[in-house]
Scaffold this active site. Structure first.
Site, PDB file in Angstrom:
ATOM      1  N   CYS A   1      62.409  43.449   7.737  1.00 32.53           N
ATOM      2  CA  CYS A   1      63.511  43.545   6.305  1.00 32.53           C
ATOM      3  C   CYS A   1      64.959  43.548   7.006  1.00 32.53           C
ATOM      4  CB  CYS A   1      63.338  45.027   5.627  1.00 32.53           C
ATOM      5  SG  CYS A   1      64.472  45.113   4.179  1.00 32.53           S
TER       6      CYS A   1
ATOM      7  N   HIS B   1      57.839  42.698  -1.799  1.00 30.82           N
ATOM      8  CA  HIS B   1      58.640  43.519  -1.025  1.00 30.82           C
ATOM      9  C   HIS B   1      60.129  43.434  -1.738  1.00 30.82           C
ATOM     10  CE1 HIS B   1      60.509  43.919   3.244  1.00 30.82           C
ATOM     11  NE2 HIS B   1      61.756  43.341   2.532  1.00 30.82           N
ATOM     12  N   GLU B   2      60.595  42.421  -2.379  1.00 31.60           N
ATOM     13  CA  GLU B   2      61.901  42.374  -2.894  1.00 31.60           C
ATOM     14  C   GLU B   2      61.764  43.279  -4.265  1.00 31.60           C
ATOM     15  OE1 GLU B   2      64.110  41.160  -1.269  1.00 31.60           O
ATOM     16  OE2 GLU B   2      63.031  39.957   0.400  1.00 31.60           O
TER      17      GLU B   2
ATOM     18  N   HIS C   1      62.394  46.837  -3.281  1.00 25.35           N
ATOM     19  CA  HIS C   1      63.900  47.076  -3.253  1.00 25.35           C
ATOM     20  C   HIS C   1      64.506  47.681  -4.664  1.00 25.35           C
ATOM     21  CE1 HIS C   1      64.617  46.106   0.803  1.00 25.35           C
ATOM     22  NE2 HIS C   1      64.276  44.824   0.813  1.00 25.35           N
TER      23      HIS C   1
END
EC number: 3.5.1.88
Length: 186
Positions: A113, A157-158, A161
């Site tokens: 990351c 993953h994004e 966030h």
């Protein structure tokens, strides 16, 4: 609307910064000048990585980024990568995973990351297929994407966030390399 900028490692906010743990807001339209600037930074950073120019700008290469990683607490993500299905390029506002497979997968070399300086050893377990809905900021239209393999991992993953989560939150603490036989290795 979006400008090409010279990316800088100074743009990236790290996981120990309190900003990374604050609530992330939905994007409201029309975009503000600040939104447009952050999006320009996102595009410039990831596209420089995609074009093999990370060393030129002394940045850590990445295939995706969320606005919060630049200190902007808005739900915007950008992904630009190649996989066995070709080139993928998505700039989305308010992305939401609306459906996911029951099957699971992991990246054989683990994940990294841009906002995590010290890599965490282990495997981040992800869903094999996800359906993501959001506003495509290239066309300003709502889209739905069915993502598999690396693209699915990147979307998850994004979107994590936007929920103040990091890849290491998906690693099994007691057995970081734990996998089950039916989980797919990517």
């Amino acid at each position: 609307m979006f400008k090409k900028l010279d990316p800088s490692p100074k743009w990236i906010v790290y996981d120990n910064n309190p900003v990374m743990h604050k609530p992330i807001e939905d994007v409201v339209f029309p975009l503000t000048k600040e939104d447009e600037h952050v999006i320009s930074q996102m595009l410039s950073y990831v596209d420089a990585s995609y074009e093999g120019e990370a060393d030129k700008y002394d940045i850590r290469a990445g295939i995706g980024i969320a606005a919060i990683q630049l200190g902007c607490p808005k739900k915007i993500i950008y992904i630009h990568l190649d996989d066995k299905n070709g080139e993928h390029k998505y700039l989305m506002a308010n992305p939401k995973i609306i459906k996911e497979s029951t099957s699971k997968m992991y990246l054989k070399n683990g994940e990294g990351c841009l906002s995590v300086k010290k890599d965490h050893k282990g495997l981040s377990i992800r869903k094999s297929i996800v359906w993501v809905k959001g506003i495509d900021l290239f066309t300003n239209k709502e889209i739905e994407v069915k993502a598999t393999d690396l693209l699915a991992a990147c979307f998850q993953h994004e979107v994590d966030h936007n929920n103040n989560k990091f890849y290491y939150n998906r690693i099994n603490e007691s057995d970081p390399y734990y996998v089950e036989k039916n989980w797919e290795e990517i």
